[in-house]
Design an enzyme around this catalytic site. Sequence first.
Site, short mmCIF file in Angstrom:
data_model
loop_
_atom_site.label_atom_id
_atom_site.label_comp_id
_atom_site.label_asym_id
_atom_site.label_seq_id
_atom_site.Cartn_x
_atom_site.Cartn_y
_atom_site.Cartn_z
N THR A 122 -38.47 -3.47 5.32
CA THR A 122 -37.77 -3.59 4.04
C THR A 122 -38.73 -4.01 2.93
O THR A 122 -39.64 -4.80 3.17
CB THR A 122 -36.65 -4.64 4.17
OG1 THR A 122 -35.72 -4.21 5.17
CG2 THR A 122 -35.91 -4.84 2.86
N GLY A 161 -38.96 -11.19 9.25
CA GLY A 161 -38.57 -12.45 9.88
C GLY A 161 -39.64 -12.97 10.80
O GLY A 161 -40.37 -12.22 11.41
N GLU A 397 -30.27 -4.64 9.85
CA GLU A 397 -30.30 -3.59 10.90
C GLU A 397 -29.39 -2.43 10.53
O GLU A 397 -28.81 -1.78 11.39
CB GLU A 397 -29.89 -4.18 12.25
CG GLU A 397 -30.73 -5.35 12.73
CD GLU A 397 -32.21 -5.03 12.93
OE1 GLU A 397 -32.95 -5.92 13.35
OE2 GLU A 397 -32.65 -3.89 12.62
C1 LIG Z 1 -29.63 5.21 6.40
C2 LIG Z 1 -30.72 5.97 7.13
C3 LIG Z 1 -30.29 6.29 8.54
C4 LIG Z 1 -30.99 7.24 6.36
O1 LIG Z 1 -32.18 7.80 6.87
P1 LIG Z 1 -32.71 9.15 6.23
O2 LIG Z 1 -34.05 9.42 6.78
O3 LIG Z 1 -32.54 9.11 4.76
O4 LIG Z 1 -31.73 10.21 6.89
P2 LIG Z 1 -30.52 11.00 6.21
O5 LIG Z 1 -29.40 10.06 5.92
O6 LIG Z 1 -31.07 11.84 5.11
O7 LIG Z 1 -30.09 11.91 7.45
C5 LIG Z 1 -30.97 12.96 7.85
C6 LIG Z 1 -30.67 13.27 9.31
O8 LIG Z 1 -31.29 12.27 10.12
C7 LIG Z 1 -30.32 11.75 11.03
N1 LIG Z 1 -30.68 10.39 11.37
C8 LIG Z 1 -30.80 9.33 10.52
N2 LIG Z 1 -31.18 8.24 11.21
C9 LIG Z 1 -31.30 8.62 12.51
C10 LIG Z 1 -31.64 7.93 13.71
N3 LIG Z 1 -31.93 6.61 13.71
N4 LIG Z 1 -31.66 8.61 14.87
C11 LIG Z 1 -31.33 9.94 14.86
N5 LIG Z 1 -30.98 10.68 13.76
C12 LIG Z 1 -30.98 9.98 12.61
C13 LIG Z 1 -29.03 11.84 10.28
O9 LIG Z 1 -27.93 11.77 11.16
C14 LIG Z 1 -29.18 13.22 9.65
O10 LIG Z 1 -28.92 14.19 10.61
P3 LIG Z 1 -28.18 15.56 10.17
O11 LIG Z 1 -28.12 16.37 11.41
O12 LIG Z 1 -26.84 15.12 9.64
O13 LIG Z 1 -29.03 16.14 9.07
C15 LIG Z 1 -32.04 5.12 7.19
O14 LIG Z 1 -32.55 4.99 5.89
C16 LIG Z 1 -31.80 3.75 7.80
O15 LIG Z 1 -31.72 3.62 9.02
N6 LIG Z 1 -31.63 2.71 6.91
C17 LIG Z 1 -31.35 1.36 7.40
C18 LIG Z 1 -32.63 0.55 7.50
C19 LIG Z 1 -32.50 -0.57 8.50
O16 LIG Z 1 -31.72 -0.53 9.44
N7 LIG Z 1 -33.35 -1.62 8.32
C20 LIG Z 1 -33.49 -2.69 9.26
C21 LIG Z 1 -34.76 -3.46 8.96
S1 LIG Z 1 -35.14 -4.70 10.18
C22 LIG Z 1 -33.92 -5.89 9.93
O17 LIG Z 1 -32.97 -5.70 9.18
C23 LIG Z 1 -34.08 -7.13 10.71
C24 LIG Z 1 -33.10 -8.09 10.69
C25 LIG Z 1 -33.29 -9.41 11.37
C26 LIG Z 1 -32.86 -9.45 12.81
O18 LIG Z 1 -32.40 -8.42 13.32
O19 LIG Z 1 -32.99 -10.55 13.39
C1 LIG Z 2 -30.97 -12.46 7.29
C2 LIG Z 2 -31.74 -11.18 7.06
C3 LIG Z 2 -32.86 -10.91 7.82
C4 LIG Z 2 -33.59 -9.75 7.61
N1 LIG Z 2 -34.74 -9.52 8.35
C5 LIG Z 2 -35.47 -8.40 8.12
C6 LIG Z 2 -36.68 -8.16 8.85
O1 LIG Z 2 -37.08 -8.96 9.69
N2 LIG Z 2 -37.39 -7.04 8.60
C7 LIG Z 2 -36.97 -6.10 7.67
O2 LIG Z 2 -37.64 -5.09 7.50
N3 LIG Z 2 -35.80 -6.30 6.96
C8 LIG Z 2 -35.07 -7.42 7.17
N4 LIG Z 2 -33.90 -7.63 6.45
C9 LIG Z 2 -33.55 -6.69 5.37
C10 LIG Z 2 -32.37 -5.83 5.76
O3 LIG Z 2 -32.74 -4.89 6.72
C11 LIG Z 2 -31.82 -5.14 4.50
O4 LIG Z 2 -31.34 -6.13 3.64
C12 LIG Z 2 -30.70 -4.17 4.88
O5 LIG Z 2 -31.25 -3.04 5.52
C13 LIG Z 2 -29.86 -3.72 3.67
O6 LIG Z 2 -30.68 -3.08 2.74
P1 LIG Z 2 -30.68 -3.57 1.21
O7 LIG Z 2 -30.91 -5.02 1.20
O8 LIG Z 2 -31.59 -2.67 0.48
O9 LIG Z 2 -29.19 -3.34 0.73
P2 LIG Z 2 -28.66 -2.15 -0.21
O10 LIG Z 2 -28.74 -0.87 0.53
O11 LIG Z 2 -29.31 -2.25 -1.54
O12 LIG Z 2 -27.12 -2.56 -0.27
C14 LIG Z 2 -26.48 -2.96 -1.48
C15 LIG Z 2 -25.16 -2.18 -1.57
O13 LIG Z 2 -25.47 -0.79 -1.78
C16 LIG Z 2 -24.64 -0.01 -0.95
N5 LIG Z 2 -25.29 1.26 -0.60
C17 LIG Z 2 -26.61 1.46 -0.36
N6 LIG Z 2 -26.85 2.74 -0.03
C18 LIG Z 2 -25.64 3.36 -0.05
C19 LIG Z 2 -25.20 4.70 0.22
N7 LIG Z 2 -26.06 5.67 0.57
N8 LIG Z 2 -23.87 4.97 0.10
C20 LIG Z 2 -23.00 4.00 -0.23
N9 LIG Z 2 -23.35 2.72 -0.50
C21 LIG Z 2 -24.65 2.42 -0.41
C22 LIG Z 2 -24.45 -0.87 0.30
O14 LIG Z 2 -23.26 -0.46 1.01
C23 LIG Z 2 -24.31 -2.27 -0.30
O15 LIG Z 2 -22.94 -2.50 -0.62
C24 LIG Z 2 -33.16 -8.81 6.63
C25 LIG Z 2 -32.01 -9.07 5.88
C26 LIG Z 2 -31.29 -10.25 6.09
C27 LIG Z 2 -30.06 -10.52 5.27
#
Ligand SMILES: CC(C)(COP(=O)(O)OP(=O)(O)OC[C@H]1O[C@@H](n2cnc3c(N)ncnc32)[C@H](O)[C@@H]1OP(=O)(O)O)[C@@H](O)C(=O)NCCC(=O)NCCSC(=O)/C=C/CC(=O)O
Ligand SMILES: Cc1cc2nc3c(=O)[nH]c(=O)nc-3n(C[C@H](O)[C@H](O)[C@H](O)COP(=O)(O)OP(=O)(O)OC[C@H]3O[C@@H](n4cnc5c(N)ncnc54)[C@H](O)[C@@H]3O)c2cc1C
Length: 633
Positions: A122, A161, A397
Amino acid sequence: MNPDILRERQNATFDIEKLTNILDGGAERTNRRREIREVLVLNDPDFDYGTPTSLPTMILKLREYGISDPVEINWYKSMYWGTGREALGLHYVMFLPTLYTQCDSEQFNKWVPLIIGTYAQTEMGHGTHLRGLETTATFDPATQEFVMHSPTVTSIKWWPGGRNPLFLPLIFLSIPLSASLFDLFLSGFALPTCSGIVIGDIGPKFGFDAVDNGYLKLEHVRIPRENMLMKYAQVKPDGSYVKPLSSKLTYGTMVFIRSLIVGNAGIVLSQCCTIAIRYSAVRHQSEIRAGEAEPQILDYQTQQHKLFPLLATAYAFLFAGQYMIDTYNRISGDINQGDLSEMPELHALSAGLKAFTTWTANTGIEVCRMSCGGHGYSRSSALPDIYVEFTPSCTYEGENTVMMLQTARFLMKSYRQVQAGQQLSGAVSYLNKVHHRVMAPQAVSSQLDLNLNTLVDLYEIRAAMLVELAAQSIQQESARGKCQEDSWNNSTIDLVRASDAHCHYMVLKMFRDKVDQIEDPGVHSVMSTLAHLYAIHGMGNFTGDFLQAGVLTGAQVPSVSKCLKGLLAEVRPSAVLLVDAFDHHDKMLNSVLGRHDGNVYEAMFEWARSSPLNRTEVHESFHKHLKPLQAKL
Ligand SMILES: CC(C)(COP(=O)(O)OP(=O)(O)OC[C@H]1O[C@@H](n2cnc3c(N)ncnc32)[C@H](O)[C@@H]1OP(=O)(O)O)[C@@H](O)C(=O)NCCC(=O)NCCSC(=O)/C=C/CC(=O)O
Ligand SMILES: Cc1cc2nc3c(=O)[nH]c(=O)nc-3n(C[C@H](O)[C@H](O)[C@H](O)COP(=O)(O)OP(=O)(O)OC[C@H]3O[C@@H](n4cnc5c(N)ncnc54)[C@H](O)[C@@H]3O)c2cc1C
């Protein structure tokens, strides 16, 4: 033991131990889980519960005990850390799995045993939209290095994190080497020697305090070419690029953690139900019949209506979690062999269930807290802390709305395939019938048919209807001249609703399938009652959908409520026994209200007296501030 809780445990109609075994996946797993808990943690002289436990100790203990199975590591960690968040949880759930799945064999052997790391994907400007990430990685063939750079303020890595300010092995995603690709880099920065890096903490958060979430700004930092995780994609020394089988393989770790989160939602909800239901069995308040003794609050119908559907949901999500992990392991095994055919379905299922279960559990934790009255608001209940630690799972996630829309994307694609005459298999096979099913009011009997299989069918029809309505909304928008993207955006309310209904149907189906596998008559009976309660409660919440789908008539609506009340009364005698079967140890729950012995009040007084605020009869602030002030008056 509190007499109320003792009475609740008499006359059990089912074998609690057998139900615990089902939750663990067999008696042997239960025995091993308890061995880890009782012998390796609670009876370990090095383990002093209640003092901040050190991570190095835990890691050394895991190695000392030879615990390497991920499930067993999780059992050990959950006992070690209780309901709190562990400092480097991300290392286990994101960093290591990424190395396991994205390293080539040479990299794996080089890095996996050695380091602790974080996952920096992120950026300040993008968390959801990965294709919008701005961090650049530019290959320099002359030096065989990548130049990593944060070109804008919004490209600063934000949130990683467990960011250790001293040493920062991290995996991060950077600008794609081509339009749709991302690459994972492992880069160990020993900070003092590495110029071009600005690192820090993002500041106080809503909770999640055990984890230090940081920021990282890169100014043309060079790392070796070999640091790119090259299992699926490679950059050769001459700079040529070998594309992966699918650009989405890079997203694999997120699919893994989403699959884990489904079961975790069930665990957290089971913890809260244990606390709230045990407390509700010992708390007496008000009166039902004038002049009689104050009843247990668990005898109020409203209290049962708050807690028993959540109890059923906790079991539903625990079983859904087992199904999700089994499905993840099966399909990721195929992907490892180069068969990506089920990757889209795995993504759609994990994304939707992650959103569905965390949204529901998040709300459920608060219902459990409020059902405990004032004491639920005390940290001694553990419920506020559980909520604060769990609620970000609706955001991280994969932000839940976005995840639901990913599932919707798969549902729309499947619906179009049915329209084109294709025969679907797997979780969406129910859409095959969507064309042949008359959506007019079904000839349902005047009396609501409560058979669990019938209820699953009704949820299937509801989901199919909402998928069709969402598809029709997109078609209507297109017919009005909207482009495909605008037609989609103008239908996203319907799309989320369709995904939610799809997930609800999937969870109920998994619950029913699990109940069907239970052989013990007593356990089968009580689980069948809970599955019915889960289905009927959902029908009560979404009556409009079932009416619209023509599977429920207006005349039958009162019988839904009547049936719900009957099921609540049926669950009442088993409620405490059903939370006992979750087998949460007092030390792990760390809740005065959720104690196994039900001696809440004595424990609460001791808990309060142990507060630092009560160390002296008169708090030092009196002498320091009030007394001098009084002297001047
Ligand atoms: C929202 C996402 C999935 C969009 O990804 P993008 O590349 O933009 O894909 P599209 O929406 O354009 O779809 C194209 C195509 O790809 C397929 N697809 C997307 N993701 C996957 C996948 N994982 N596996 C397989 N296929 C996938 C999709 O279905 C489309 O297929 P079609 O056949 O319909 O064309 C992506 O941007 C995303 O995952 N965003 C979320 C980011 C995220 O999860 N971040 C987490 C960071 S780590 C964290 O948060 C840690 C937290 C702390 C802790 O856990 O303790
Ligand atoms: C406690 C915590 C720990 C984290 N740890 C990590 C880490 O270790 N590593 C890491 O990489 N990240 C980490 N993250 C980040 C986390 O993965 C992101 O915050 C999360 O993926 C959401 O993305 P964003 O913050 O850009 O939210 P945004 O996507 O900006 O969300 C804001 C609003 O926009 C809306 N929105 C966005 N896109 C769309 C769409 N296509 N259609 C409709 N609505 C939409 C959402 O629904 C939401 O209501 C952490 C976050 C938290 C809160």
